[in-house]
Design a protein around this motif. Structure first.
Motif, PDB file in Angstrom:
ATOM      1  N   ASN A  34      10.873 -13.451   1.678  1.00 15.12           N
ATOM      2  CA  ASN A  34      10.792 -12.228   2.468  1.00 15.12           C
ATOM      3  C   ASN A  34      11.237 -11.021   1.650  1.00 15.12           C
ATOM      4  OD1 ASN A  34       9.806 -13.471   4.762  1.00 15.12           O
ATOM      5  ND2 ASN A  34      11.830 -13.800   5.633  1.00 15.12           N
ATOM      6  N   LYS A  35      12.150 -11.236   0.697  1.00 18.83           N
ATOM      7  CA  LYS A  35      12.597 -10.129  -0.151  1.00 18.83           C
ATOM      8  C   LYS A  35      11.452  -9.582  -0.994  1.00 18.83           C
ATOM      9  CE  LYS A  35      17.443 -11.440  -0.496  1.00 18.83           C
ATOM     10  NZ  LYS A  35      18.529 -11.869  -1.381  1.00 18.83           N
ATOM     11  N   ALA A  36      10.544 -10.436  -1.409  1.00 23.19           N
ATOM     12  CA  ALA A  36       9.386  -9.970  -2.178  1.00 23.19           C
ATOM     13  C   ALA A  36       8.442  -9.153  -1.297  1.00 23.19           C
ATOM     14  CB  ALA A  36       8.649 -11.158  -2.799  1.00 23.19           C
ATOM     15  N   VAL A  37       8.251  -9.614  -0.077  1.00 23.86           N
ATOM     16  CA  VAL A  37       7.425  -8.871   0.877  1.00 23.86           C
ATOM     17  C   VAL A  37       8.046  -7.500   1.129  1.00 23.86           C
ATOM     18  CG1 VAL A  37       6.562  -8.835   3.255  1.00 23.86           C
ATOM     19  CG2 VAL A  37       6.560 -10.984   1.959  1.00 23.86           C
ATOM     20  N   MET A  38       9.341  -7.485   1.372  1.00 23.09           N
ATOM     21  CA  MET A  38      10.035  -6.214   1.626  1.00 23.09           C
ATOM     22  C   MET A  38      10.024  -5.316   0.390  1.00 23.09           C
ATOM     23  SD  MET A  38      10.567  -6.423   4.749  1.00 23.09           S
ATOM     24  CE  MET A  38      11.499  -4.940   4.994  1.00 23.09           C
ATOM     25  N   ALA A  39      10.129  -5.899  -0.794  1.00 27.53           N
ATOM     26  CA  ALA A  39      10.094  -5.106  -2.028  1.00 27.53           C
ATOM     27  C   ALA A  39       8.744  -4.408  -2.173  1.00 27.53           C
ATOM     28  CB  ALA A  39      10.377  -5.992  -3.238  1.00 27.53           C
ATOM     29  N   LEU A  40       7.653  -5.113  -1.857  1.00 25.76           N
ATOM     30  CA  LEU A  40       6.333  -4.500  -1.957  1.00 25.76           C
ATOM     31  C   LEU A  40       6.184  -3.376  -0.935  1.00 25.76           C
ATOM     32  CD1 LEU A  40       3.699  -4.650  -3.547  1.00 25.76           C
ATOM     33  CD2 LEU A  40       2.824  -6.195  -1.782  1.00 25.76           C
ATOM     34  N   LEU A  41       6.663  -3.611   0.279  1.00 25.26           N
ATOM     35  CA  LEU A  41       6.618  -2.557   1.293  1.00 25.26           C
ATOM     36  C   LEU A  41       7.483  -1.365   0.888  1.00 25.26           C
ATOM     37  CD1 LEU A  41       6.709  -4.578   4.623  1.00 25.26           C
ATOM     38  CD2 LEU A  41       4.818  -3.236   3.702  1.00 25.26           C
ATOM     39  N   LEU A  42       8.652  -1.634   0.361  1.00 29.92           N
ATOM     40  CA  LEU A  42       9.541  -0.558  -0.084  1.00 29.92           C
ATOM     41  C   LEU A  42       8.885   0.253  -1.196  1.00 29.92           C
ATOM     42  CD1 LEU A  42      12.290   0.826   0.135  1.00 29.92           C
ATOM     43  CD2 LEU A  42      13.156  -0.825  -1.526  1.00 29.92           C
ATOM     44  N   LEU A  43       8.207  -0.406  -2.101  1.00 31.75           N
ATOM     45  CA  LEU A  43       7.493   0.298  -3.167  1.00 31.75           C
ATOM     46  C   LEU A  43       6.484   1.276  -2.570  1.00 31.75           C
ATOM     47  CD1 LEU A  43       6.785   0.519  -6.250  1.00 31.75           C
ATOM     48  CD2 LEU A  43       5.067  -1.240  -5.809  1.00 31.75           C
ATOM     49  N   TYR A  44       5.725   0.814  -1.579  1.00 28.65           N
ATOM     50  CA  TYR A  44       4.720   1.671  -0.948  1.00 28.65           C
ATOM     51  C   TYR A  44       5.370   2.833  -0.196  1.00 28.65           C
ATOM     52  CZ  TYR A  44       0.554   3.142   1.537  1.00 28.65           C
ATOM     53  OH  TYR A  44      -0.496   3.879   2.033  1.00 28.65           O
ATOM     54  N   VAL A  45       6.437   2.530   0.528  1.00 29.86           N
ATOM     55  CA  VAL A  45       7.112   3.562   1.324  1.00 29.86           C
ATOM     56  C   VAL A  45       7.848   4.567   0.443  1.00 29.86           C
ATOM     57  CG1 VAL A  45       8.984   3.919   2.998  1.00 29.86           C
ATOM     58  CG2 VAL A  45       7.275   2.150   3.401  1.00 29.86           C
ATOM     59  N   ALA A  46       8.434   4.093  -0.650  1.00 29.32           N
ATOM     60  CA  ALA A  46       9.240   4.962  -1.502  1.00 29.32           C
ATOM     61  C   ALA A  46       8.401   5.836  -2.432  1.00 29.32           C
ATOM     62  CB  ALA A  46      10.215   4.122  -2.330  1.00 29.32           C
ATOM     63  N   ILE A  47       7.311   5.285  -2.960  1.00 33.54           N
ATOM     64  CA  ILE A  47       6.517   6.036  -3.932  1.00 33.54           C
ATOM     65  C   ILE A  47       5.278   6.656  -3.299  1.00 33.54           C
ATOM     66  CG2 ILE A  47       5.167   5.835  -6.073  1.00 33.54           C
ATOM     67  CD1 ILE A  47       7.116   3.707  -6.992  1.00 33.54           C
ATOM     68  N   GLY A  48       4.690   5.960  -2.344  1.00 32.01           N
ATOM     69  CA  GLY A  48       3.437   6.396  -1.740  1.00 32.01           C
ATOM     70  C   GLY A  48       3.387   7.836  -1.273  1.00 32.01           C
ATOM     71  N   PRO A  49       4.379   8.307  -0.519  1.00 32.91           N
ATOM     72  CA  PRO A  49       4.290   9.687  -0.007  1.00 32.91           C
ATOM     73  C   PRO A  49       4.282  10.747  -1.110  1.00 32.91           C
ATOM     74  CG  PRO A  49       6.016   8.471   1.131  1.00 32.91           C
ATOM     75  CD  PRO A  49       5.537   7.606   0.018  1.00 32.91           C
ATOM     76  N   PHE A  50       4.757  10.393  -2.280  1.00 31.41           N
ATOM     77  CA  PHE A  50       4.826  11.360  -3.381  1.00 31.41           C
ATOM     78  C   PHE A  50       3.577  11.345  -4.261  1.00 31.41           C
ATOM     79  CE2 PHE A  50       9.210  10.223  -2.333  1.00 31.41           C
ATOM     80  CZ  PHE A  50       9.687  11.479  -1.972  1.00 31.41           C
ATOM     81  N   VAL A  51       2.818  10.244  -4.226  1.00 32.24           N
ATOM     82  CA  VAL A  51       1.681  10.132  -5.136  1.00 32.24           C
ATOM     83  C   VAL A  51       0.331  10.009  -4.422  1.00 32.24           C
ATOM     84  CG1 VAL A  51       3.088   9.170  -6.999  1.00 32.24           C
ATOM     85  CG2 VAL A  51       1.959   7.615  -5.396  1.00 32.24           C
ATOM     86  N   LEU A  52       0.348   9.779  -3.131  1.00 32.51           N
ATOM     87  CA  LEU A  52      -0.883   9.671  -2.351  1.00 32.51           C
ATOM     88  C   LEU A  52      -1.001  10.851  -1.403  1.00 32.51           C
ATOM     89  CD1 LEU A  52      -0.735   5.898  -1.292  1.00 32.51           C
ATOM     90  CD2 LEU A  52      -2.413   6.925  -2.834  1.00 32.51           C
TER      91      LEU A  52
END
Length: 164
Positions: A34-52
């Motif tokens: 589950n930590k890997a799933v959460m890490a991928l989601l965190l990556l999207y949430v943390a970086i996505g708003p700044f680059v998309l």
């Protein structure tokens, strides 16, 4: 490709690392943490708003919900494991709807290649001796994380080069 190239370049290192983690964990334990799933989601949430663009980023949440619902139904019917379904849902925000005609055949090809490679490699005594405790050597089920993580990494690499 519809995924912005600059955004893909920013996200690619994290996607690759998480994809490798998922592939390794699923082969060793037949489990996607589950930590890997959460890490991928965190990556999207943390970086996505700044680059998309905000509208593309927000649609990612819809993609996640749809794939999570489909994955839940597939898990209930025994077609996929819960970890596979959760990781696929976490992957969904990264895949642009316009790229599905590229991503789905690529995913199918990666699944087939991973399955064949896994089945061949697990018969090699030197490989089994190097990783004797890996659960996937003995199990009939295929460690789908071996295909899911790399498929997302390939998609992001393509987007980094050919994206808009």
């Amino acid at each position: 490709m519809y995924f912005p190239a600059a955004a893909a370049a920013w996200m690619l290192p994290g996607v690759v690392l998480i994809g490798l983690w998922v592939a390794w964990s699923d082969m060793k334990f037949m489990r996607i943490p589950n930590k890997a799933v959460m890490a991928l989601l965190l990556l999207y949430v943390a970086i996505g708003p700044f680059v998309l663009p905000l509208s593309l980023w927000a649609w990612g949440g819809v993609h996640l919900a749809v794939v999570l619902a489909i994955g839940f139904l597939m898990t209930l019917t025994g077609l996929v494991g819960a970890g596979d379904a959760k990781f696929a849902a976490a992957m969904a925000p990264f895949i642009m709807i316009g790229d599905l005609s590229l991503f789905l055949p690529m995913l199918a090809a990666v699944i087939i290649a991973s399955l064949v490679a896994h089945r061949v490699v697990r018969r090699i005594p030197a490989v089994r001796a190097a990783a004797p405790t890996w659960a996937s050597w003995e199990r009939r089920e295929f460690p789908m994380g071996l295909a899911l993580g790399p498929a997302l990494a390939f998609y992001m690499a393509l987007a980094a080069v050919y994206g808009v």
